[in-house]
Design a protein around this motif. Structure first.
Motif, PDB file in Angstrom:
ATOM      1  N   MET B   1       0.745  -1.394  -0.151  1.00  0.00           N
ATOM      2  CA  MET B   1       0.058   0.017  -0.161  1.00  0.00           C
ATOM      3  C   MET B   1       0.552   1.052   0.231  1.00  0.00           C
ATOM      4  O   MET B   1       1.784   1.383   0.681  1.00  0.00           O
ATOM      5  CB  MET B   1      -1.424  -0.232   0.752  1.00  0.00           C
ATOM      6  CG  MET B   1      -2.225   0.970   1.180  1.00  0.00           C
ATOM      7  SD  MET B   1      -3.195   1.007   2.617  1.00  0.00           S
ATOM      8  CE  MET B   1      -4.044  -0.297   2.399  1.00  0.00           C
ATOM      9  N   LEU B   2       0.676   2.064  -0.214  1.00  0.00           N
ATOM     10  CA  LEU B   2       1.121   3.390  -0.894  1.00  0.00           C
ATOM     11  C   LEU B   2       0.987   4.421  -0.597  1.00  0.00           C
ATOM     12  O   LEU B   2      -0.424   4.881  -0.081  1.00  0.00           O
ATOM     13  CB  LEU B   2       1.561   3.908  -2.061  1.00  0.00           C
ATOM     14  CG  LEU B   2       2.555   3.026  -3.483  1.00  0.00           C
ATOM     15  CD1 LEU B   2       2.560   3.766  -5.077  1.00  0.00           C
ATOM     16  CD2 LEU B   2       3.785   2.760  -3.176  1.00  0.00           C
ATOM     17  N   TYR B   3       1.915   5.180   0.480  1.00  0.00           N
ATOM     18  CA  TYR B   3       1.779   6.590   1.321  1.00  0.00           C
ATOM     19  C   TYR B   3       2.558   7.672   0.423  1.00  0.00           C
ATOM     20  O   TYR B   3       3.232   7.596   1.040  1.00  0.00           O
ATOM     21  CB  TYR B   3       1.333   6.063   2.555  1.00  0.00           C
ATOM     22  CG  TYR B   3       0.751   7.409   3.302  1.00  0.00           C
ATOM     23  CD1 TYR B   3      -0.081   8.110   3.141  1.00  0.00           C
ATOM     24  CD2 TYR B   3       1.919   7.995   4.287  1.00  0.00           C
ATOM     25  CE1 TYR B   3      -0.752   8.875   4.011  1.00  0.00           C
ATOM     26  CE2 TYR B   3       1.083   8.641   5.428  1.00  0.00           C
ATOM     27  CZ  TYR B   3      -0.015   9.153   5.211  1.00  0.00           C
ATOM     28  OH  TYR B   3      -0.255   9.943   5.756  1.00  0.00           O
ATOM     29  N   THR B   4       1.993   8.029  -0.319  1.00  0.00           N
ATOM     30  CA  THR B   4       2.866   9.155  -0.760  1.00  0.00           C
ATOM     31  C   THR B   4       1.747  10.534  -1.771  1.00  0.00           C
ATOM     32  O   THR B   4       0.970  10.208  -1.942  1.00  0.00           O
ATOM     33  CB  THR B   4       3.511   8.225  -2.390  1.00  0.00           C
ATOM     34  OG1 THR B   4       4.469   8.973  -3.200  1.00  0.00           O
ATOM     35  CG2 THR B   4       2.705   7.582  -3.412  1.00  0.00           C
ATOM     36  N   VAL B   5       2.486  11.403  -1.832  1.00  0.00           N
ATOM     37  CA  VAL B   5       1.871  12.501  -2.529  1.00  0.00           C
ATOM     38  C   VAL B   5       1.885  12.457  -3.960  1.00  0.00           C
ATOM     39  O   VAL B   5       1.603  12.908  -5.185  1.00  0.00           O
ATOM     40  CB  VAL B   5       3.172  13.936  -2.085  1.00  0.00           C
ATOM     41  CG1 VAL B   5       1.949  13.704  -0.401  1.00  0.00           C
ATOM     42  CG2 VAL B   5       4.038  13.869  -1.518  1.00  0.00           C
ATOM     43  N   VAL B   8       0.102   8.154  -7.997  1.00  0.00           N
ATOM     44  CA  VAL B   8       0.038   6.544  -8.562  1.00  0.00           C
ATOM     45  C   VAL B   8       0.562   6.296  -9.859  1.00  0.00           C
ATOM     46  O   VAL B   8       1.373   5.552 -10.123  1.00  0.00           O
ATOM     47  CB  VAL B   8      -0.681   5.905  -7.799  1.00  0.00           C
ATOM     48  CG1 VAL B   8      -1.105   4.052  -7.705  1.00  0.00           C
ATOM     49  CG2 VAL B   8      -1.005   5.981  -6.119  1.00  0.00           C
TER      50      VAL B   8
END
Lengths: 241, 73
Positions: B1-5, B8
């Motif tokens: 799971m990506l948690y990025t600004v 995607v």
């Protein structure tokens, strides 16, 4: 520069520069290791090559080596990251938070998303005045089922991040959740962009500062640790012969 | 799971075709374990180190992205 550099430290540094170009710094007062966390935090999946990535499977054993190496006295973490894999980021952050050696983090440019737990994991955190940190909800790519369980799962994932950040900084969980779900700050998203001063005011980051401030703080923590160890040594009861 | 600004779509762009451009994978045995690399333009680029010795992860010659030289071993 202090003249109390150990011969071992000098030999080690020369060897590292010749052999590996490593970033362990020992020509100053203390031998510190500088860890740079850049780009995306790469997790369980290899990201396409156009991404700059920090690979957790490389960083985690590095942290073990830093903790074990008797010559490395402290760790400086320089962050300029857009975030990345939740579990890889939290794994690195937990490793840093669990280290016995003094650690200082410095956010430069950006410490967004999963970069927030990484920044607060050190003993003392700094942020450059021009740096920003974005706090926002977790997203998911791929198939998402529109059922209540999905939202419950998202909540649980976010809670992992919230609890780590709140345990390792001065911000409350309520305020962090509020920043995470704020509307009107980001154009096509919810969340908050915090500038350097805002991050300090909210209690996420300890201080505004520069590289020299971070180095000074790290040297201070190392000196303090050495003094405590020396005092403990003096106070410890002598073994009976 | 990506948690990025980062968007995607941009982060994962080209993921499907990336394998075609990655070159040939190889494994090299070294004293401390194994290196996984990719052969591109006659050079081997280190992808990862597989070792149980944490000290080796501080060694730049095993760092991801380093160009592996035969005399390294």
């Amino acid at each position: 520069m202090e003249e109390n550099r150990s011969t071992n430290g000098q030999d080690r540094e020369a060897e590292q520069i010749i052999e590996s170009g490593s970033v362990t710094k020992s020509s100053g007062r203390h031998c510190i290791h500088c860890l740079t966390v850049i780009g995306q935090i790469e997790g369980h999946y290899i990201l396409p090559e156009h991404n700059k990535t920090t690979k957790y499977e490389h960083v985690i054993p590095q942290l073990v080596a830093i903790e074990e190496d008797p010559e490395i006295e402290g760790l400086l973490i320089l962050l300029n990251t857009v975030g990345g894999d939740v579990e890889a980021g939290l794994a690195i952050a937990e490793m840093v938070a669990g280290m016995s050696k003094p650690t200082v983090s410095m956010v430069l440019g950006g410490g967004h998303s999963i970069g927030v737990p990484l920044a607060v994991s050190a003993n003392t955190s700094f942020i450059a005045p021009t740096a920003t940190m974005t706090v926002h909800p977790i997203r998911m790519n791929g198939l998402v089922l529109g059922v209540p369980q999905t939202f419950s799962y998202f909540n649980r994932m976010q809670e992992r991040i919230t609890s780590f950040v709140c345990e390792n900084s001065k911000i409350s969980a309520e305020r962090f959740r509020e920043l995470m779900t704020k509307t009107g700050d980001l154009v096509t998203d919810v969340g908050t962009v915090l500038g350097g001063e805002d991050a300090v005011r909210e209690g996420i980051i300890d201080r505004l500062g520069t590289l020299s401030d971070s180095m000074k703080e790290l040297c201070g923590l190392i000196d303090e640790k050495k003094k405590t160890a020396a005092d403990d040594g003096k106070l410890a009861p002598k073994e009976e012969l | 799971m990506l948690y990025t600004v980062a968007d995607v779509d941009i982060v994962l762009h080209g993921n499907e075709t990336a394998a075609e451009h990655k070159g040939k994978r190889c494994e090299i045995s070294v004293e401390c374990g194994k290196i996984e690399g990719v052969i591109q333009n006659g050079e081997i680029t280190v992808r990862r180190l597989i070792s149980t010795d944490p000290v080796q992860y501080l060694n730049k010659k095993y760092a991801p992205g380093a160009v592996w030289k035969q005399n390294n071993s």
